[in-house]
Design an enzyme around this catalytic site. Sequence first.
Site, PDB file in Angstrom:
ATOM      1  N   TRP A 152      34.114  43.064  43.157  1.00  0.00           N
ATOM      2  CA  TRP A 152      33.546  44.214  42.450  1.00  0.00           C
ATOM      3  C   TRP A 152      32.950  43.835  41.097  1.00  0.00           C
ATOM      4  O   TRP A 152      32.274  44.650  40.486  1.00  0.00           O
ATOM      5  CB  TRP A 152      34.625  45.283  42.238  1.00  0.00           C
ATOM      6  CG  TRP A 152      35.936  44.687  41.801  1.00  0.00           C
ATOM      7  CD1 TRP A 152      37.008  44.419  42.605  1.00  0.00           C
ATOM      8  CD2 TRP A 152      36.313  44.240  40.487  1.00  0.00           C
ATOM      9  NE1 TRP A 152      38.029  43.831  41.876  1.00  0.00           N
ATOM     10  CE2 TRP A 152      37.624  43.710  40.566  1.00  0.00           C
ATOM     11  CE3 TRP A 152      35.664  44.214  39.245  1.00  0.00           C
ATOM     12  CZ2 TRP A 152      38.306  43.185  39.476  1.00  0.00           C
ATOM     13  CZ3 TRP A 152      36.343  43.687  38.149  1.00  0.00           C
ATOM     14  CH2 TRP A 152      37.647  43.187  38.275  1.00  0.00           C
ATOM     15  N   ASN A 153      33.213  42.628  40.581  1.00  0.00           N
ATOM     16  CA  ASN A 153      32.785  42.367  39.200  1.00  0.00           C
ATOM     17  C   ASN A 153      31.285  42.110  39.087  1.00  0.00           C
ATOM     18  O   ASN A 153      30.677  42.435  38.076  1.00  0.00           O
ATOM     19  CB  ASN A 153      33.605  41.239  38.557  1.00  0.00           C
ATOM     20  CG  ASN A 153      33.543  39.945  39.333  1.00  0.00           C
ATOM     21  OD1 ASN A 153      33.283  39.929  40.531  1.00  0.00           O
ATOM     22  ND2 ASN A 153      33.798  38.839  38.652  1.00  0.00           N
ATOM     23  N   LYS A 176      31.139  42.046  53.836  1.00  0.00           N
ATOM     24  CA  LYS A 176      32.037  43.111  53.385  1.00  0.00           C
ATOM     25  C   LYS A 176      32.038  43.076  51.862  1.00  0.00           C
ATOM     26  O   LYS A 176      32.735  42.269  51.253  1.00  0.00           O
ATOM     27  CB  LYS A 176      33.465  42.903  53.894  1.00  0.00           C
ATOM     28  CG  LYS A 176      34.334  44.122  53.591  1.00  0.00           C
ATOM     29  CD  LYS A 176      35.816  43.843  53.620  1.00  0.00           C
ATOM     30  CE  LYS A 176      36.346  43.242  52.359  1.00  0.00           C
ATOM     31  NZ  LYS A 176      36.147  44.048  51.128  1.00  0.00           N
ATOM     32  N   GLU A 179      35.078  47.416  48.368  1.00  0.00           N
ATOM     33  CA  GLU A 179      35.129  48.858  48.630  1.00  0.00           C
ATOM     34  C   GLU A 179      34.971  49.655  47.337  1.00  0.00           C
ATOM     35  O   GLU A 179      34.682  50.841  47.362  1.00  0.00           O
ATOM     36  CB  GLU A 179      36.459  49.230  49.307  1.00  0.00           C
ATOM     37  CG  GLU A 179      36.527  48.873  50.778  1.00  0.00           C
ATOM     38  CD  GLU A 179      36.556  47.378  51.046  1.00  0.00           C
ATOM     39  OE1 GLU A 179      36.922  46.606  50.147  1.00  0.00           O
ATOM     40  OE2 GLU A 179      36.184  46.983  52.175  1.00  0.00           O
ATOM     41  N   GLY A 229      36.532  35.881  45.024  1.00  0.00           N
ATOM     42  CA  GLY A 229      37.597  36.799  44.610  1.00  0.00           C
ATOM     43  C   GLY A 229      38.780  36.011  44.079  1.00  0.00           C
ATOM     44  O   GLY A 229      38.614  34.879  43.614  1.00  0.00           O
ATOM     45  N   SER A 230      39.957  36.598  44.178  1.00  0.00           N
ATOM     46  CA  SER A 230      41.130  35.969  43.565  1.00  0.00           C
ATOM     47  C   SER A 230      41.609  34.766  44.375  1.00  0.00           C
ATOM     48  O   SER A 230      41.369  34.661  45.578  1.00  0.00           O
ATOM     49  CB  SER A 230      42.255  36.989  43.442  1.00  0.00           C
ATOM     50  OG  SER A 230      42.672  37.363  44.736  1.00  0.00           O
ATOM     51  N   GLU A 251      34.945  30.780  46.324  1.00  0.00           N
ATOM     52  CA  GLU A 251      34.696  30.914  44.873  1.00  0.00           C
ATOM     53  C   GLU A 251      35.834  31.742  44.322  1.00  0.00           C
ATOM     54  O   GLU A 251      35.819  32.971  44.427  1.00  0.00           O
ATOM     55  CB  GLU A 251      33.372  31.643  44.628  1.00  0.00           C
ATOM     56  CG  GLU A 251      32.151  30.947  45.167  1.00  0.00           C
ATOM     57  CD  GLU A 251      31.797  29.694  44.407  1.00  0.00           C
ATOM     58  OE1 GLU A 251      32.459  29.388  43.392  1.00  0.00           O
ATOM     59  OE2 GLU A 251      30.871  29.000  44.833  1.00  0.00           O
ATOM     60  N   LEU A 252      36.831  31.091  43.732  1.00  0.00           N
ATOM     61  CA  LEU A 252      38.046  31.820  43.359  1.00  0.00           C
ATOM     62  C   LEU A 252      38.150  31.983  41.833  1.00  0.00           C
ATOM     63  O   LEU A 252      37.163  31.868  41.143  1.00  0.00           O
ATOM     64  CB  LEU A 252      39.249  31.098  43.965  1.00  0.00           C
ATOM     65  CG  LEU A 252      39.079  30.813  45.474  1.00  0.00           C
ATOM     66  CD1 LEU A 252      40.305  30.117  46.030  1.00  0.00           C
ATOM     67  CD2 LEU A 252      38.765  32.067  46.266  1.00  0.00           C
ATOM     68  N   CYS A 285      34.414  35.417  36.217  1.00  0.00           N
ATOM     69  CA  CYS A 285      35.271  34.271  36.553  1.00  0.00           C
ATOM     70  C   CYS A 285      34.968  33.056  35.691  1.00  0.00           C
ATOM     71  O   CYS A 285      35.822  32.192  35.531  1.00  0.00           O
ATOM     72  CB  CYS A 285      35.165  33.943  38.037  1.00  0.00           C
ATOM     73  SG  CYS A 285      33.487  33.700  38.588  1.00  0.00           S
ATOM     74  N   GLU A 382      44.796  34.209  34.881  1.00  0.00           N
ATOM     75  CA  GLU A 382      43.412  34.598  34.591  1.00  0.00           C
ATOM     76  C   GLU A 382      43.414  36.002  33.977  1.00  0.00           C
ATOM     77  O   GLU A 382      43.844  36.958  34.624  1.00  0.00           O
ATOM     78  CB  GLU A 382      42.614  34.600  35.898  1.00  0.00           C
ATOM     79  CG  GLU A 382      41.149  34.877  35.695  1.00  0.00           C
ATOM     80  CD  GLU A 382      40.346  34.838  37.004  1.00  0.00           C
ATOM     81  OE1 GLU A 382      40.945  35.050  38.063  1.00  0.00           O
ATOM     82  OE2 GLU A 382      39.131  34.617  36.932  1.00  0.00           O
TER      83      GLU A 382
END
Length: 477
Positions: A152-153, A176, A179, A229-230, A251-252, A285, A382
């Site tokens: 979402w960022n 995806k 949401e 994401g995380s 890409e975490l 990130c 983080e």
Amino acid sequence: MSCDYPDPALLIGGEWIRESGAYADIVNPATGDAVAGFPLASVQHLDAALSAAAEGFEHWRALLPVQRGEIMHGAADRLRRRCEAIATILTIEQGKPLDEAKGEILSAAAILDWSAEEGRRGYGRVIPGIVDGVHHFTLHAPVGPVAAFTPWNFPALTPARKIGAALAAGCSIVLKPSEETPGTAIEIARAFQDAGLPRGVLNLVFGDPSEISEHLIASPVIRKVTFTGSTAVGRRLMELSGRHLKPSTMELGGHAPVIVCEDADPDAIVEPLAAGKFRNAGQVCIAPTRFFVHSSISARFVQRFAAKAESLVLGDGLDPASTMGPLANQRRIEAVEGLVADLVDRGATINAGGRRAGNTGFFYRPTVVTDVDPAARIMAEEPFGPVVPILSFDDEEEAIAQANALDYGLAAYAFTGSARRSLDLAHRIRAGMVGINSLAVSHPETPFGGVGDSGHGQEGGIEGVRSYLDSKLVAQG
Ligand code: NAD
């Protein structure tokens, strides 16, 4: 309902699907109010998206790279023309100031343009004679339909990186998006449709994230997995990918150290560092997150950083006066409050901010903290919020050791007036991207990715498109 927000729908095989057994709300983080409801994908929807992606792949891979490129440039042009309207949607669902949202849409368009051209350069190579009368050479072939998951960022940038590289390589994709921010991805898909993308090449699904990822990754249709994401979710998706032998790009999270050496000029560097730190309210990130400043200049650095933090105008991203928006959701407020409470419990000094702003929406003040216990949670977790922990150092070796102390390794930054130190730091800091006297580490042309707990594989640059191509050896007698 907001009139600026689209009516959210799944996109499967070129059809927009609004009917579903279940719906969820999209919340505007500036107000906490629901702006729209979106349909949740059922297993039947996912199967339809998989079939569409399989069919779309056959059409798409058969086009010449230049033909694919024309459609991708067409989508990029539409994003630029619709920038104001799409940026408004992005700000409503995610919170960042409208100017930042516009910049993100334009960057997404630039990524599509660059990827479209890079798709024309999927060169193989000729291997000089090994066996008499046999020619050896390599070809590149698209890996196949891709399952992509974005956060979402950056609701425009992260889908653009995945869609751009996958489509340029000749792959189809089931995306995806988060949401929490589906509206921007819907507008990107609309731009592609309007540019003439064949049915099934790009499909969008939203719903229960773990149900969707498990279903898509297990499907034999899917040949590659890509996630942003995380680290926790990345680990889960890597396990799934491994079980089904699917290659992945991950890409975490990151926790970027910043080393400010004694020969850096605090008056010159605070402005760009604060811009990088408070962009998107710190939910980036590659944001600078752990500050190690030489003790000879740290007082000046802290004073300037705190003044800059206090000068930011917190408010709804749609208000042109706002220079920082809210955090994206209630989870971030709770996480940031927890990290700051831990700092204070351990004796830290708050030089700016340190608390929420108001009770409406998810606003947290830009915060600058000193007297930081190196064992504080924020030094290992983080922060993903507008908090700046500043520690001072005397010995550069110690600063480098601290920078390299975590398992994360996404971005890192160092500031120095010395050419010798610049090179030394670039070599010795463990990260996928190192900015020396610069924060400019993310562009369409440059590889973007991390090491260790920050993931593997790269997006952007020639590496990004290459990661959607299989290499094939041909031996022709
Ligand atoms: P999260 O990892 O839970 O969610 C990030 C994205 O992954 C969302 O779009 C979510 O829908 C999706 N997701 C979650 N579970 C999934 C699953 N099982 N399968 C497929 N997709 C799934 O993160 P969060 O709670 O939104 O944020 C927590 C932390 O994640 C943040 O504090 C930050 O550290 C990190 N994060 C990093 C990035 C990044 O760009 N690297 C982006 C967002 C969040």
